[in-house]
Design an enzyme around this catalytic site. Structure first.
Site, short mmCIF file in Angstrom:
data_model
loop_
_atom_site.label_atom_id
_atom_site.label_comp_id
_atom_site.label_asym_id
_atom_site.label_seq_id
_atom_site.Cartn_x
_atom_site.Cartn_y
_atom_site.Cartn_z
CB VAL A 23 -1.05 0.01 1.15
CG1 VAL A 23 -2.12 -1.05 0.91
CG2 VAL A 23 -0.40 -0.19 2.51
CG ASP A 48 4.96 -4.36 2.76
OD1 ASP A 48 5.79 -5.08 3.35
OD2 ASP A 48 5.21 -3.19 2.39
CE1 TYR A 53 5.90 2.73 2.17
CE2 TYR A 53 4.30 0.97 2.42
CZ TYR A 53 5.56 1.40 2.05
OH TYR A 53 6.45 0.50 1.54
CE LYS A 78 8.15 -2.18 4.10
NZ LYS A 78 6.85 -1.66 3.61
CG HIS A 111 11.06 1.98 5.12
ND1 HIS A 111 9.82 2.55 5.23
CD2 HIS A 111 11.18 1.61 3.82
CE1 HIS A 111 9.21 2.52 4.04
NE2 HIS A 111 10.02 1.95 3.18
CD1 TRP A 187 11.79 -2.50 -1.54
CD2 TRP A 187 11.18 -1.19 -3.25
NE1 TRP A 187 12.77 -1.55 -1.72
CE2 TRP A 187 12.41 -0.72 -2.76
CE3 TRP A 187 10.59 -0.51 -4.32
CZ2 TRP A 187 13.10 0.37 -3.31
CZ3 TRP A 187 11.28 0.60 -4.87
CH2 TRP A 187 12.50 1.02 -4.35
CG LEU A 190 3.73 -5.36 -10.97
CD1 LEU A 190 2.30 -4.84 -10.97
CD2 LEU A 190 3.83 -6.65 -11.78
N GLY A 191 7.99 -3.08 -11.25
CA GLY A 191 8.85 -2.03 -11.77
C GLY A 191 8.29 -0.64 -11.51
CB SER A 233 -3.38 -2.73 -7.84
OG SER A 233 -4.32 -2.11 -8.70
P1 A2P Z 1 -2.66 1.02 -9.75
O1 A2P Z 1 -2.61 1.12 -8.25
O2 A2P Z 1 -3.23 2.24 -10.37
O3 A2P Z 1 -3.30 -0.26 -10.23
P2 A2P Z 1 4.79 -1.90 -8.08
O4 A2P Z 1 4.02 -2.71 -7.07
O5 A2P Z 1 5.74 -2.65 -8.89
O6 A2P Z 1 5.37 -0.65 -7.48
O7 A2P Z 1 3.77 -1.41 -9.19
C1 A2P Z 1 2.71 -0.70 -8.84
C2 A2P Z 1 2.17 -0.03 -10.08
O8 A2P Z 1 1.66 -0.94 -11.03
C3 A2P Z 1 1.09 0.87 -9.69
O9 A2P Z 1 1.19 2.02 -10.47
C4 A2P Z 1 -0.19 0.08 -10.01
O10 A2P Z 1 -1.18 1.01 -10.34
C5 A2P Z 1 0.25 -0.75 -11.20
N1 A2P Z 1 -0.35 -2.11 -11.24
C6 A2P Z 1 -0.56 -2.96 -10.23
N2 A2P Z 1 -1.10 -4.11 -10.67
C7 A2P Z 1 -1.22 -3.98 -12.02
C8 A2P Z 1 -1.71 -4.83 -13.05
N3 A2P Z 1 -2.17 -6.04 -12.79
N4 A2P Z 1 -1.68 -4.34 -14.32
C9 A2P Z 1 -1.20 -3.11 -14.59
N5 A2P Z 1 -0.72 -2.27 -13.66
C10 A2P Z 1 -0.74 -2.69 -12.39
#
Ligand code: A2P
Length: 287
Positions: A23, A48, A53, A78, A111, A187, A190-191, A233
């Protein structure tokens, strides 16, 4: 779809659900509580958060409102960089617990390796021994910083939560952590959503072949590397989709294709950046 979330063993005999909801940057009550509500309904049992945050209070409320028992949800928070020293760490931990409205915490991490972390670690060891924290670990520690904790401490960290995604894979750190019996937690799995790993052609080819999304391919790659993942997300369909990664697998060639994408490209700060660490100690840990 049969896709139970595995619980990985920690070096102290406890277990951690391999997938959790992150989050970070969820900065209001509505988004925090909705995301957690959707996650718990989809079967997540791991959240988490962090003092930094500013959403611990809403995390605690969302868990209470879910109707689940406290012991059914694994919650990590953290210690922020401004809180260093033995007494300061104990006070900061109590403040985290109070904001969450809990009487114990499942996992508490330092952290960042901002100066003073050894004294903080000693306080965390005592809180662990008192049973107030079930598991203690660190985040963003490199090998040198981890070696210092291992040398000075009496309790081994259970995890190191570090930036990890297809463009920043952390292979050397992964092997080091494995050799010490410390789990690698990723962490920004997804980049961070902004370095295009999600739109990478290799990832998208694999997604089409498996009839899943790019995010699911990346998260599956992490779990097959024995990492803990905590994607964030605030969208219901994505929270659900990110959980559906245990009913398909990537073969060796597919894992290798993603391994080849490593570009040493961080999206966050470098734990070796002493100037940033020092400056971060002036950032407030709460709203
Ligand atoms: P959102 O909260 O608008 O869905 P990470 O965890 O790697 O930091 O990535 C988080 C980012 O990826 C956030 O911007 C989140 O946006 C987006 N995200 C999370 N899950 C997905 C998904 N299944 N497809 C596309 N984007 C995603």
């Amino acid at each position: 779809m049969h896709n139970d979330i595995p619980a990985l063993p920690l070096n102290n005999g406890n277990r951690i659900p391999q997938l959790g909801l992150g989050v970070f940057q969820v900065d209001n009550a509505e988004d925090t509580k909705n995301a957690i509500k959707w996650a718990l309904a989809a079967g997540y049992r791991h959240i988490d958060t962090a003092a930094y945050y500013g959403n611990e209070q809403w995390v605690g409320e969302a868990i209470r409102e879910s109707g689940l028992k406290r012991e059914d949800v694994f919650v990590t928070s953290k210690l922020w960089n401004s809180e260093r020293g033995y007494d300061e760490t104990k006070a900061a931990f109590q403040a985290t617990l109070d904001r969450l409205g809990f009487d114990y915490l499942d996992m508490f991490l330092i952290h960042w390796p901002a100066p003073g972390y050894v004294d903080s670690w000693k306080a965390m060891e005592d809180l662990y021994k008192e049973g107030k924290i079930k598991n203690i670990g660190v985040s963003n520690f490199n090998q040198k910083q981890m070696d210092e904790i291992l040398k000075a401490g009496t309790v081994k960290p259970v995890v190191d939560q570090i930036e990890t995604h297809p463009y920043f894979q952390q292979d050397e750190m992964h092997a080091y952590l494995e050799s010490k019996g410390i789990l690698h937690e990723a962490w920004s799995p997804l980049g961070g959503g902004n370095n295009n790993a999600l739109s990478d052609p290799v990832i998208n080819e694999l997604a089409a072949a498996h009839d899943v999304s790019a995010a699911q391919i990346i998260l599956r790659w992490h779990v097959q590397r024995e990492e803990i993942v905590i994607p964030k997300s605030i969208h219901e369909a994505r929270v659900q989709q990110n959980r559906d990664i245990f009913a398909f697998g990537l073969n060796q060639d597919e894992m290798r294709a993603i391994a080849n994408l490593d570009a040493g490209k961080r999206v966050g700060p470098d734990p070796d950046d002493a100037a940033w660490l020092k400056k971060s100690q002036t950032y407030s840990s709460r709203k």
